[in-house]
Design an enzyme around this catalytic site. Sequence first.
Site, PDB file in Angstrom:
ATOM      1  CG  HIS A 464     -14.478  21.588   3.508  1.00 49.61           C
ATOM      2  ND1 HIS A 464     -15.501  21.754   4.407  1.00 49.61           N
ATOM      3  CD2 HIS A 464     -13.381  21.289   4.245  1.00 49.61           C
ATOM      4  CE1 HIS A 464     -15.034  21.572   5.630  1.00 49.61           C
ATOM      5  NE2 HIS A 464     -13.747  21.284   5.562  1.00 49.61           N
ATOM      6  CD  GLU A 465     -10.154  19.858   3.060  1.00 45.70           C
ATOM      7  OE1 GLU A 465      -9.405  20.576   3.758  1.00 45.70           O
ATOM      8  OE2 GLU A 465     -10.992  19.078   3.575  1.00 45.70           O
ATOM      9  CG  HIS A 468      -9.855  24.216   6.004  1.00 44.19           C
ATOM     10  ND1 HIS A 468     -10.277  24.704   7.214  1.00 44.19           N
ATOM     11  CD2 HIS A 468     -10.480  23.020   5.837  1.00 44.19           C
ATOM     12  CE1 HIS A 468     -11.133  23.830   7.764  1.00 44.19           C
ATOM     13  NE2 HIS A 468     -11.273  22.809   6.940  1.00 44.19           N
ATOM     14  CG  HIS A 471      -8.862  30.585   8.292  1.00 43.94           C
ATOM     15  ND1 HIS A 471      -9.370  29.737   9.231  1.00 43.94           N
ATOM     16  CD2 HIS A 471      -8.743  31.785   8.913  1.00 43.94           C
ATOM     17  CE1 HIS A 471      -9.557  30.399  10.373  1.00 43.94           C
ATOM     18  NE2 HIS A 471      -9.178  31.637  10.201  1.00 43.94           N
TER      19      HIS A 471
HETATM   20 ZN   LIG Z   1     -12.463  21.050   7.168  1.00 45.53          ZN
END
Ligand SMILES: [Zn+2]
Length: 675
Positions: A464-465, A468, A471
């Site tokens: 998940h991290e 990010h 991105h």
């Molecule tokens: Zn998040």
Amino acid sequence: MTNPLLADWKTSFGLPPFADISDEDFAPGFEAALTEARAELAAIIENSDPPTFANTIDALELMGEGLHKVLSPFYTLAGVDSNPAREALQREFSPKLAAWGSEVSMNPHLFARVDALWQDRDNLDLTAEQLRVLELTRRNLVRAGAQLEGFAFDRLKQVKERLAVLGTRFTQNLLADERAWYMELDAVDLEGLPDFVLATAKAAAEEQGAEGHVVTLSRSLIVPFLQFSSRRDLRERAYEAWTSRGANGGETDNRAIATEILTLREERAHLLGYDDFATYKLETEMAKTPDAVRKLLMEVWEPARAQADLDAQSLAAMMHNDGVNDALEPWDWRYYSEKRRAAEHDLDEAELKPYLQLDRMIEAAFDCATRLFGLEFKPLDVKLHHPDARAWEVTRNGEHIAVFIGDYFARGGKRSGAWCSALRSQQKLRGDIRPHVINVCNFAKPAKGSPALLSYDDARTLFHEFGHALHQMLSNVTYESISGTSVARDFVELPSQLFEHWLEVPEVLQKYATHAKTGKPMPADMLQRMLDAANYDQGFSTVEYVASAMVDIEFHTGDAPEDPMAMQAEILESMGMPPAIRMRHATPHFAHVFAGDGYSSAYYSYMWSEVMDADAFAAFEEAGGAFHEATARKLEDHILSVGGLRDADVLYTEFRGRLPGVDALLKGRGLDNVA
Ligand SMILES: [Zn+2]
């Protein structure tokens, strides 16, 4: 000696010189940088030349570089390795920063220049990106109150300053409560705990300077304790301590702070001409209105609660079979749910865990990024903010893309949870600036000499991290204000939640889930059972999440509550909250909502993004597989590289051809066929 925060950083890649910075450097560095930033602002607004894009918008984007150089290492340290000195500095900086924020965003002279450019935008020959930055700059000024006058103007400023102080206090109280509590376990208290929990509890004891084993309120310890401890009395004690954070009375109690924050937010919305804070806040989000949020949450709530009620009956029956003739309580749920998971999916977390090594999961995340986007990762030997942190250089076709830092282990001074931030964001206005991105997690640190092992949930957090981080790292815009994750709050979780799907692609774990001792890959049937079990207990997780999201949105709609705790109880009652489940984050420790403005009336964002991530991953599957090249390129071109260049619904539609419905989410959570 010169202050290293104010010097030119001659470090590799221009990383902050952590080894040279001491806590005493921050306050003088901050004051000097703030003075410099004020001079930069004065130069923009006092410029006697008529406003141009370059002398106003460009200048504004370039303003505050010195301040950023002080605050970026400071807030990194304050988040991952706090101490009383850093906490005092945070208390000192936060009102000053809020005041500085207001000097810029509520500046009538600045607004006049920006507004003049906006009115004349058709004659300025701007690029699409420049026009977008101008539009957002003006919108931010309007929403901050730059057009207000007289009493309204002064009062809004006061309100914002007070909110900043309260947010910091809320966070620090929480950290204090988390740090203050631990429970020592005698030999008879260890019943049911598998080796990995014992190892974590032993490491936690060492950190507390205690003998034997302790349970702390760190999520990576308390959750497995609640799953495995067969001592109902201890589970209750630990659970009550965990869910009482911020509500223990005395100096660290957050309840009065929450009340004041909600009242001030309502006033802030009124001063700006909005009905309530949620209406103000959601105006710039993809959801746009509180009603759209409620509609999504209720669509998911009904099937989730029905599933949770069914599950509660099964778990209560198991407990009664154990001879406990009592109602199922919140501290029983995880314990019986884990037993049921083991029985139904024949899956034993303790048996699974040696296959999920932190280092191999990092490799897995990197490998997915290589296959999807051509990124390569090489370990870097640089001094970072803490010995546990590690760094890699990220390249593509030999070209430098980013520096990626991972700080994975829980420790005393680290804020709980997991997050991604940029020590430096991508932009081109100042030259070709590539980002420095950090992922912070709270995984249990292993004893010396043993490999770090993760739960499946931990591995999901890591992916998940890292989503990010992608991105940020793949960002390719000119203006920092729209770079990387600078997008609508309810869009920002799309890349992160989408990346979690690659952990579920069987070939990824077939390669990277290898046993810590034998090096053998996870047996195929175990892998299948683990993936089948990944969506286990979704009734529970969905209910605890949606309850929090609903309380958040109702808190900020209509009149602010005089007694948030009473209102929280009323909302849960009216939703028919199952008695054996509590909110994932109750008001006194709901940091997303009260530590700052980020997720206030926006906690629903995770679910809003999930509606998209389920649908976006389906795009890969429909096109030919999880690593489909053209789809990956589309994802990078339309979402990962463009930041906030266009509105979120436009970006998503460019990628997918349409907007998604809630069906893919319900299917993904196994809630599409609840009887
Ligand atoms: Zn998040």
